[in-house]
Each structure stands twice: as structure tokens, then as C-alpha cells.
Design a protein around this motif. Structure first.
Motif, PDB file in Angstrom:
ATOM      1  N   ASP A  21       0.838  -1.214   0.000  1.00 49.54           N
ATOM      2  CA  ASP A  21       0.000   0.000   0.000  1.00 49.54           C
ATOM      3  C   ASP A  21       0.875   1.267   0.000  1.00 49.54           C
ATOM      4  OD1 ASP A  21      -2.492   1.415   0.238  1.00 49.54           O
ATOM      5  OD2 ASP A  21      -1.986   1.778   2.336  1.00 49.54           O
ATOM      6  N   LEU A  22       1.934   1.269   0.819  1.00 51.28           N
ATOM      7  CA  LEU A  22       2.829   2.443   0.854  1.00 51.28           C
ATOM      8  C   LEU A  22       3.483   2.641  -0.520  1.00 51.28           C
ATOM      9  CD1 LEU A  22       4.703   2.214   4.294  1.00 51.28           C
ATOM     10  CD2 LEU A  22       2.641   3.483   3.729  1.00 51.28           C
ATOM     11  N   CYS A  23       3.940   1.546  -1.148  1.00 51.59           N
ATOM     12  CA  CYS A  23       4.581   1.648  -2.475  1.00 51.59           C
ATOM     13  C   CYS A  23       3.577   2.157  -3.508  1.00 51.59           C
ATOM     14  CB  CYS A  23       5.136   0.299  -2.922  1.00 51.59           C
ATOM     15  SG  CYS A  23       6.555  -0.231  -1.950  1.00 51.59           S
ATOM     16  N   LYS A  24       2.327   1.680  -3.405  1.00 50.75           N
ATOM     17  CA  LYS A  24       1.300   2.140  -4.358  1.00 50.75           C
ATOM     18  C   LYS A  24       1.016   3.623  -4.161  1.00 50.75           C
ATOM     19  CE  LYS A  24      -0.885  -2.132  -5.721  1.00 50.75           C
ATOM     20  NZ  LYS A  24      -1.969  -3.093  -5.579  1.00 50.75           N
ATOM     21  N   LYS A  25       0.988   4.067  -2.911  1.00 50.55           N
ATOM     22  CA  LYS A  25       0.760   5.496  -2.643  1.00 50.55           C
ATOM     23  C   LYS A  25       1.882   6.340  -3.253  1.00 50.55           C
ATOM     24  CE  LYS A  25      -2.318   5.133   1.267  1.00 50.55           C
ATOM     25  NZ  LYS A  25      -2.464   4.593   2.606  1.00 50.55           N
ATOM     26  N   ALA A  26       3.099   5.748  -3.295  1.00 54.81           N
ATOM     27  CA  ALA A  26       4.241   6.467  -3.873  1.00 54.81           C
ATOM     28  C   ALA A  26       4.286   6.332  -5.396  1.00 54.81           C
ATOM     29  CB  ALA A  26       5.537   5.915  -3.276  1.00 54.81           C
ATOM     30  N   LYS A  27       3.361   5.541  -5.959  1.00 54.70           N
ATOM     31  CA  LYS A  27       3.339   5.242  -7.408  1.00 54.70           C
ATOM     32  C   LYS A  27       4.627   4.537  -7.860  1.00 54.70           C
ATOM     33  CE  LYS A  27       0.131   8.892  -8.934  1.00 54.70           C
ATOM     34  NZ  LYS A  27      -0.064   9.762  -7.787  1.00 54.70           N
ATOM     35  N   ALA A  28       5.194   3.744  -6.952  1.00 50.67           N
ATOM     36  CA  ALA A  28       6.382   2.949  -7.290  1.00 50.67           C
ATOM     37  C   ALA A  28       5.927   1.627  -7.920  1.00 50.67           C
ATOM     38  CB  ALA A  28       7.186   2.677  -6.024  1.00 50.67           C
TER      39      ALA A  28
END
Ligand code: 5GP
Length: 190
Positions: free
Chosen positions: A138-145
Motif C-alpha cells: 500500500d505504501l509503495c502504491k501510494k508512492a506510485k512505485a
């Protein structure tokens, strides 16, 4: 990975139907030779990784080991508490249910440490229900990584984490996969 499975049989302690204690070589005292081989194995399953992402505390050592075998890419670990330095104003934030403590943790990663389109590999010591991994995803998705995959040292297959992670489109690799515990003994998947 035979080396890890043999060590789990020798020194792992089945606490109950849910929990395996591996404090003498993974979670408290760390066997560095074993860590190095496990991390080399996990790293070999992935390529084009820009950054390794994990969660404090037990994931950090193995994340560093995997990053070492991926040309020393940086490691970022999510923190489980906020501070004057790291909080909602400058961090990606998610919620994770702790498997061992049965509480919810809010987790934080500074927005400047995961960048858009960066290829992130998520690493943790255990995979149980998948909550820690899903929080990091979820954190990576929020960063658009981009999420390259999730690598874990020990997977407990019967707790369903892999299925939940695969469902969000993320590949899982484990160095040892436990099928079940029977009479306090560890039974590995084939
Ligand atoms: P999940 O979030 O996948 O449900 O659980 C994974 C997290 O819980 C890991 O970060 C790990 O620290 C902890 N954990 C889950 N199962 C076990 C276990 O059997 N033994 C130990 N020592 N930790 C576990």
C-alpha cells in the motif's frame, strides 16, 4: 532451501498452532552465515530492483542482506511510530495488523525515500496472513512505485498470506514454506 529447512527442524520451536519461534537464528540472535545464504537465494529470484522495502524490526537484517546481493541497492524500513521528524505531513502512511502482537500499527515511510516508478522489492522475515506485506505494498502504491515482488525468509502457507498478495498482483518468493504444524512438528510444503 535445504539449509534453512534443516535449521528450522534443528532449532525452531513450535509455540502453538500459529507461531514458530526462530529467535536463536533469525529474530533475536542472527546466524550471519545462514542470513547471507538465505539472502543470496532470495535476491537471485528478482532482477531490476532499485530499492528494498521492509518494516521494523525483524525485517531489517534480511532486507539488508537481500539488498547486499542486489548490488547494494538502498534499504528503506517502515517505522511503526511517528515523531516530530516523521508524521502524516511528510510520510506515506498505512495500517498493519501485527500477527504476533494482535494490535494495529500505523506505519510510516518518508515520502522522499520511495519515488514514482522506482522498482521496489519488499522483504520480511515471515509471511503469515500477509498484513505486513500488504501494508508495505500500500505504501509503495501510494508512492506510485513499481512493486517487483515480495521475498520472505519463512512462509506459513496455511495462514493464507501468499494468496492475498498474489491477488493484488505481486509475486511471492520464500526460502522455506511451511505447510502445517502437526504435534509441534514443522511439516514443509514440497
Ligand atoms: P503477517 O503480517 O504476514 O500476518 O505476519 C508477518 C509478520 O508477523 C512478520 O513481520 C513477523 O515478524 C511476524 N510473524 C508472523 N508469524 C510469525 C511466526 O510464526 N514467528 C515469528 N517470530 N514472527 C512471526
Amino acid at each position: 532451501m535445504k539449509l534453512l529447512k534443516d535449521r528450522i527442524i534443528k532449532d525452531g520451536i513450535v509455540i502453538n498452532n500459529e507461531i514458530l519461534k526462530v529467535d536463536s537464528f533469525v529474530n533475536h540472535q542472527i546466524d550471519m552465515e545462514l542470513l547471507n545464504k538465505v539472502c543470496e537465494y532470495l535476491a537471485s529470484k528478482f532482477d531490476k530492483v532499485d530499492k528494498v522495502i521492509t518494516i521494523e524490526t525483524s525485517g531489517i537484517a534480511f532486507a539488508i542482506g537481500v539488498a547486499f546481493h542486489l548490488n547494494n541497492v538502498p534499504v528503506v524500513f517502515a517505522k511503526k511510530s511517528k515523531s516530530l521528524i516523521l508524521n502524516e505531513s511528510n510520510a506515506f502512511v498505512s495500517e498493519v495488523k501485527s500477527f504476533t502482537r494482535k494490535i494495529n500499527n500505523t506505519i510510516y515511510i518518508d515520502k522522499s525515500y520511495i519515488k514514482e516508478n522506482e522498482n521496489c522489492l519488499i522483504v520480511d522475515d515471515f509471511l503469515a496472513e500477509g498484513n505486513a506485506a500488504l501494508g508495505l505494498i500500500d505504501l509503495c502504491k501510494k508512492a506510485k512505485a513499481n512493486i517487483v515482488g515480495f521475498a520472505t525468509v519463512i512462509e506459513k502457507e496455511f495462514q493464507g498470506g501468499r494468496k492475498r498478495i498474489n491477488e493484488v498482483g505481486v509475486k511471492v518468493e520464500a526460502a522455506a514454506i511451511i505447510k502445517e504444524f502437526i504435534n509441534n512438528k514443522v511439516i514443509f510444503a514440497e
